[in-house]
Design an enzyme around this catalytic site. Sequence first.
Site, short mmCIF file in Angstrom:
data_model
loop_
_atom_site.label_atom_id
_atom_site.label_comp_id
_atom_site.label_asym_id
_atom_site.label_seq_id
_atom_site.Cartn_x
_atom_site.Cartn_y
_atom_site.Cartn_z
N ASP A 222 7.22 29.08 6.40
CA ASP A 222 6.24 29.66 7.32
C ASP A 222 5.89 31.10 6.90
O ASP A 222 6.79 31.89 6.60
CB ASP A 222 6.87 29.67 8.72
CG ASP A 222 5.89 30.04 9.81
OD1 ASP A 222 4.95 29.27 10.04
OD2 ASP A 222 6.06 31.11 10.44
N GLU A 273 20.66 23.71 -7.11
CA GLU A 273 22.06 23.27 -7.12
C GLU A 273 22.18 21.84 -6.60
O GLU A 273 23.21 21.21 -6.73
CB GLU A 273 22.91 24.18 -6.22
CG GLU A 273 23.16 25.55 -6.79
CD GLU A 273 23.90 26.41 -5.77
OE1 GLU A 273 24.65 25.88 -4.93
OE2 GLU A 273 23.68 27.64 -5.81
C1 GLC Z 1 2.46 29.93 10.89
C2 GLC Z 1 2.52 28.71 11.76
C3 GLC Z 1 1.95 29.04 13.10
C4 GLC Z 1 2.78 30.14 13.72
C5 GLC Z 1 2.87 31.34 12.81
C6 GLC Z 1 3.95 32.30 13.23
O1 GLC Z 1 1.15 30.31 10.61
O2 GLC Z 1 1.86 27.64 11.13
O3 GLC Z 1 1.93 27.92 13.95
O4 GLC Z 1 2.21 30.52 14.94
O5 GLC Z 1 3.18 30.97 11.48
O6 GLC Z 1 5.21 31.76 13.00
#
Ligand code: GLC
Length: 560
Positions: A222, A273
């Site tokens: 993310d 790993e």
């Molecule tokens: C990313 C995710 C989104 C979230 C953001 C903060 O863009 O896809 O859904 O709100 O990160 O974590």
Amino acid sequence: MSTKTASTPDDTKDVSGANWWRQAAVYQIYPRSFSDSNGDGLGDIKGITAKVPYLESLGIDAVWLSPFYPSALADGGYDVDNYRDVDPKLGSLADFDEMTAALHAAGIKLIVDIVPNHSSDRHDWFREALASPKGSAARDRYIFREGKGKDGGLPPSDWESLFGGPAWERIIEPDGAPGQWYMHLFAKEQPDFNWDNPEVREDFLKTLRFWSDRGVDGFRIDVAHALTKDLSEPLPAKAELAAEDETTDGTHPFWDRDEVHEIYAEWRALFNEYNPPRTAVAEAWVHADRRGRYASPEGLGQAFNFDLLQAAFDAEQFREIIARNLAESQVTGASSTWVFSNHDVVRHATRYGLPKGPGRNGPAQAWLKSAGTEPALNRELGERRARAATLMMLALPGSAYLYQGEELGLHEVVEIPATDRQDPSFFRNPGVEIGRDGCRVPLPWTSEGIAFGFGDAAAHLPQPEWFSAYSVARQEMQPGSTLALYREALRLRGNLQTDELLKWLGGPHDSVLHFIRPNGWQSITNFGTGPVELAAGTVVLSSSPLTDGKLPADTTAWII
Ligand code: GLC
């Protein structure tokens, strides 16, 4: 998978070996909205396990699970309280293990979401930071600063959070007085980690190991481009930062800094790993020229490109995007990624049913805000184009990422009352942003019942009446349904899961997009207004019925 045709060359369609991800069809599950096994209105892990036969029947290679960790859901689970557990509202670690085993038994790999830029404000470390004094080791795991102005009452900079409002929040110190500020690029419940702190780095290695040891096959990272930051004083003013969040030279204080790749090199060593090595795909909204850094084999290995997702339904745009990304994959050595829908954007059936326009959400966002007053959406056209676009995408070399519900041709749900909305971007931008709840409404499994088969209680986001016509049960009885198209396309895609590229047939300005894969498989999409002649050969699948042997507008056909 057993449903794939036998003609796939063994050396390229390598689902068991290290390269399984290169040509995978990956299905994104938003766990709270997939299937509710215990009737609390919230989807859960056991619900997913119960639907493994459905996933198998779809013919996907892997599932990507959006966050399922303990969370107060300030941002749909992207506010994580504890990275090494399952939200009790969704189940337990034992349920998770059972789900993983069921997926693996069905030949489906599992990718989980890792959220390293920020934790939730309920994470043990953040609570400890609040309870500890200024300058303490506990505070150093996050980004705390003194405020400006009289008594430090103003935020350290004028930066804005991505969900709207300031990117800094003031805390109350343990002695009860207003005190320091912490940085949050997203909601205030999502404090950013300080990635200069070795404890933070160690802890994420521990998390990656924890899930890898449990049999997770890969990770979706993310906001992978935000972790490392240069917050040396004086902090630049908002106006001095690049207008776009995509800089190209790695000098932005928090987006896409070069040092972030040191972290991913360390992660790669850990992934390697394992046998097969764990995979990773970066969510990095960076300039196309810098995307390859995230996709490098010494780094995460693959990166999303959101180019098709941001384009209009337009032959020239599609062709340019595909050509550019395939050329880039030759340089990075990673396979390309393709995506039309996910949990952050307006569903592509809806986007394509609206007048053309630029931007991630473009006119879709505007229409959603004015829903009811401007009936601009052409539902049938949107679905037809979405089917054509997806069938074309499934013929491309690379990984295809699909979002739950798109296989049903679902539209964005507009009619969610403000009182039921959950997305922080709605609340932090009153009257400006409608938010992302419309693509996160729980799936309709049956045409009737309290939650259309999602569970035994009303779903946590209200499902509209029109969901009935889109249900899995209904579409399973309709031979030409969108669900039937996805199943057949994914089954036939077994013939196309090779790294070999494509050759274009036709010119760059044609309104028909036509390409051929080295095994002779052709995909032809008509973006124009009238029917066109088809290439010679046998049509094995088309996204809408042919008319008098011709390819009608807004339709893709596969020909061998
Ligand atoms: C990313 C995710 C989104 C979230 C953001 C903060 O863009 O896809 O859904 O709100 O990160 O974590």
